[in-house]
Design a protein around this motif. Sequence first.
Motif, PDB file in Angstrom:
ATOM      1  N   GLN A  41       0.670  -1.269   0.023  1.00 13.08           N
ATOM      2  CA  GLN A  41       0.024  -0.058  -0.005  1.00 13.08           C
ATOM      3  C   GLN A  41       0.870   1.215   0.083  1.00 13.08           C
ATOM      4  O   GLN A  41       0.576   2.346  -0.587  1.00 13.08           O
ATOM      5  N   SER A  42       1.977   1.222   0.668  1.00  7.29           N
ATOM      6  CA  SER A  42       2.816   2.280   0.856  1.00  7.29           C
ATOM      7  C   SER A  42       3.481   2.780  -0.620  1.00  7.29           C
ATOM      8  O   SER A  42       3.594   3.780  -1.218  1.00  7.29           O
ATOM      9  N   ARG A  43       4.025   1.429  -1.130  1.00 10.51           N
ATOM     10  CA  ARG A  43       4.571   1.782  -2.610  1.00 10.51           C
ATOM     11  C   ARG A  43       3.487   2.081  -3.533  1.00 10.51           C
ATOM     12  O   ARG A  43       3.804   3.167  -4.310  1.00 10.51           O
ATOM     13  N   ALA A  44       2.113   1.761  -3.455  1.00 11.39           N
ATOM     14  CA  ALA A  44       1.388   2.243  -4.493  1.00 11.39           C
ATOM     15  C   ALA A  44       0.949   3.559  -4.069  1.00 11.39           C
ATOM     16  O   ALA A  44       0.788   4.382  -4.985  1.00 11.39           O
ATOM     17  N   GLY A  45       0.763   4.158  -2.902  1.00  8.34           N
ATOM     18  CA  GLY A  45       0.404   5.425  -2.529  1.00  8.34           C
ATOM     19  C   GLY A  45       1.731   6.566  -2.785  1.00  8.34           C
ATOM     20  O   GLY A  45       1.356   7.442  -3.662  1.00  8.34           O
ATOM     21  N   ASP A  46       2.661   5.763  -2.880  1.00  6.46           N
ATOM     22  CA  ASP A  46       4.018   6.933  -2.957  1.00  6.46           C
ATOM     23  C   ASP A  46       4.092   7.330  -4.627  1.00  6.46           C
ATOM     24  O   ASP A  46       4.454   8.228  -4.879  1.00  6.46           O
TER      25      ASP A  46
ATOM     26  N   GLU B 131       3.122  10.307  -9.429  1.00  2.52           N
ATOM     27  CA  GLU B 131       2.341  10.480 -10.781  1.00  2.52           C
ATOM     28  C   GLU B 131       1.431  11.484 -10.942  1.00  2.52           C
ATOM     29  O   GLU B 131       1.498  12.381 -12.005  1.00  2.52           O
ATOM     30  N   SER B 132       0.627  11.655 -10.038  1.00  2.00           N
ATOM     31  CA  SER B 132      -0.672  12.664 -10.286  1.00  2.00           C
ATOM     32  C   SER B 132      -0.039  13.967 -10.325  1.00  2.00           C
ATOM     33  O   SER B 132      -0.328  14.975 -10.805  1.00  2.00           O
ATOM     34  N   SER B 133       0.899  14.181  -9.255  1.00  2.00           N
ATOM     35  CA  SER B 133       1.300  15.725  -9.099  1.00  2.00           C
ATOM     36  C   SER B 133       2.412  16.078 -10.463  1.00  2.00           C
ATOM     37  O   SER B 133       2.606  17.260 -10.687  1.00  2.00           O
TER      38      SER B 133
END
Length: 51
Positions: A29-34, A39-41
Amino acid sequence: MSKPASDTPTREERLAAKLRENLRRRKAQSRAGDSGELESSATLPKPGPDR
């Protein structure tokens, strides 16, 4: 009342297995969130001074 140790894991073994599973899930989850935040920013356009 005694059960074979090979069939039923001890309390410590069950807890250790749950902790490992939880750690793997939290790391994923941490890797996916990071990566998602980066990417979005990076894809958002920067507001220019022309407004």
